[in-house]
Enzyme design. Sequence first.
Site, PDB file in Angstrom:
ATOM      1  N   ASP A  89       0.837  -1.208   0.000  1.00  0.00           N
ATOM      2  CA  ASP A  89       0.000   0.000   0.000  1.00  0.00           C
ATOM      3  C   ASP A  89       0.868   1.252   0.000  1.00  0.00           C
ATOM      4  OD1 ASP A  89      -2.623   1.270   0.046  1.00  0.00           O
ATOM      5  OD2 ASP A  89      -2.039   1.986   2.015  1.00  0.00           O
TER       6      ASP A  89
ATOM      7  N   SER B  68      -6.846  -0.918  -0.322  1.00  0.00           N
ATOM      8  CA  SER B  68      -5.852  -0.052   0.320  1.00  0.00           C
ATOM      9  C   SER B  68      -6.197   0.137   1.800  1.00  0.00           C
ATOM     10  CB  SER B  68      -5.834   1.299  -0.414  1.00  0.00           C
ATOM     11  OG  SER B  68      -5.215   2.285   0.353  1.00  0.00           O
TER      12      SER B  68
HETATM   13  N1  URA Z   1      -7.604   6.039   2.108  1.00  0.00           N
HETATM   14  C1  URA Z   1      -6.751   5.011   1.872  1.00  0.00           C
HETATM   15  O1  URA Z   1      -6.064   4.557   2.787  1.00  0.00           O
HETATM   16  N2  URA Z   1      -6.667   4.502   0.645  1.00  0.00           N
HETATM   17  C2  URA Z   1      -7.404   4.961  -0.383  1.00  0.00           C
HETATM   18  O2  URA Z   1      -7.299   4.441  -1.467  1.00  0.00           O
HETATM   19  C3  URA Z   1      -8.289   6.036  -0.160  1.00  0.00           C
HETATM   20  C4  URA Z   1      -8.376   6.560   1.119  1.00  0.00           C
END
Ligand code: URA
Length: 437
Positions: free
Chosen positions: A161, A183
């Site tokens: 991520d 994510s």
């Molecule tokens: N917050 C996140 O952690 N990821 C995203 O893709 C959008 C908001």
Amino acid sequence: MTAVELIERKRDGGALTEDEIRWFIAAYVAGEVPDYQMAAMAMAVFFKGLDGPELAVWTDAMLHSGDVLDLSGIAIPKVDKHSTGGVGDKASIPVAAMVAACGVAVPMMSGRGLGHTGGTLDKLEAIPGFTTALQPDQFVSFLGRTGLVLAGQSETLVPADRHLYALRDATGTVPSIPLIASSIMSKKLAEDLDGLVLDVKVGSGAFMTNLEDARALARTMVDIGATEGTPVVALLTGMDQPLGNEVGNASEMVESVAVLRGEGPDDLTELSLALGAEMLVLAGVADRADAARRRLQTAVTSGAALDLLARVVEQQGGDPAVIHDPTRLPVAPSHHIVEAPVSGTVTHCDARRIGVAAMRLGAGREKKEDDVDPAVGITVVAKVGDPVAAGDPMAVLHYRDEGRLARARAMAEPAWSIGDPVEVPPLVIERMGPLSP
Ligand code: URA
């Protein structure tokens, strides 16, 4: 298998197998799949989506791209909160401090600004010395000490991520339900939680601009939580106009501290209480939302939440004095006032325009490598429902660079509509829990 074959299959609407998804994400984290191929894959997912089994594997592969925290040594309940992203949305900071001050551990892993939206990590890093890059053992020991950690993804915690988040920001691939859901849920599942509260934003300043898409995103994340055994509650909340009055980084820290002093703007305070109450109920330390709200309010009036935030800032290398005296935070050298062109009532204050304008001032990133300027931003003076007279200030643009100001003005000035009195739209639109239909 080659990355190109998998990108082409997803581009053409085909499904990827479990092995293929796990290989692609592991190879990306290892640097064998370069950014440009992951960007192409993210765009293919943006257009073609991921089906249920693909999304489950994609999320799990991201979650296990690094260490998963073991918080079994923390005896108190562990609950976190996350927002899908908005403009002026600093609620994570006051909510985390209030909830932790009520005896619930909050192991919060957040993100940086994405597109026109702000990021909790960028706001926290406006505090001189504050670091959000923690090793897993530091994360666990800090959480045990104060009950609150405010950190980011790292090379050891959810690295997939960490890289993909920044790449999506620079490649127009943020507003995708599977990419947002994976994510958020990969970060949150890495935290070994007992419960999670999601603030799913809907409106012009959100990635989901209509209620139907916001519901689908909320449902996707609530269901991932259910599959993984983590109870998730989502509040769908309005993001047609900015939350609170400040949009920036240092200025949003100032406003977060104001909430913890009991002096915050009404909408931000109300949202913080609503989200915090859900967290206390999920943690089992309150059995109803009204009792939970009273506990949160006591944490504010007693000063416990503010003191706790100061200890967390110190623990993470920051200057704790800024929490008791936020005027020590960076301030932009110049300002420009946007005036109301006519008299009437503010009927609309376009959160997206304000968010993009703040980014143009330097509060967010236009390219992956950009640094954010903690001092610049926008004070939104006139919000929906406010009466204004021609010439009244509607916003103050805090800037450092005249060229950036000109680009920000072009975006910000048309943000407001002024007309006849209107009703202020509700902040919390609906609630979705594991048991809702
Ligand atoms: N917050 C996140 O952690 N990821 C995203 O893709 C959008 C908001």
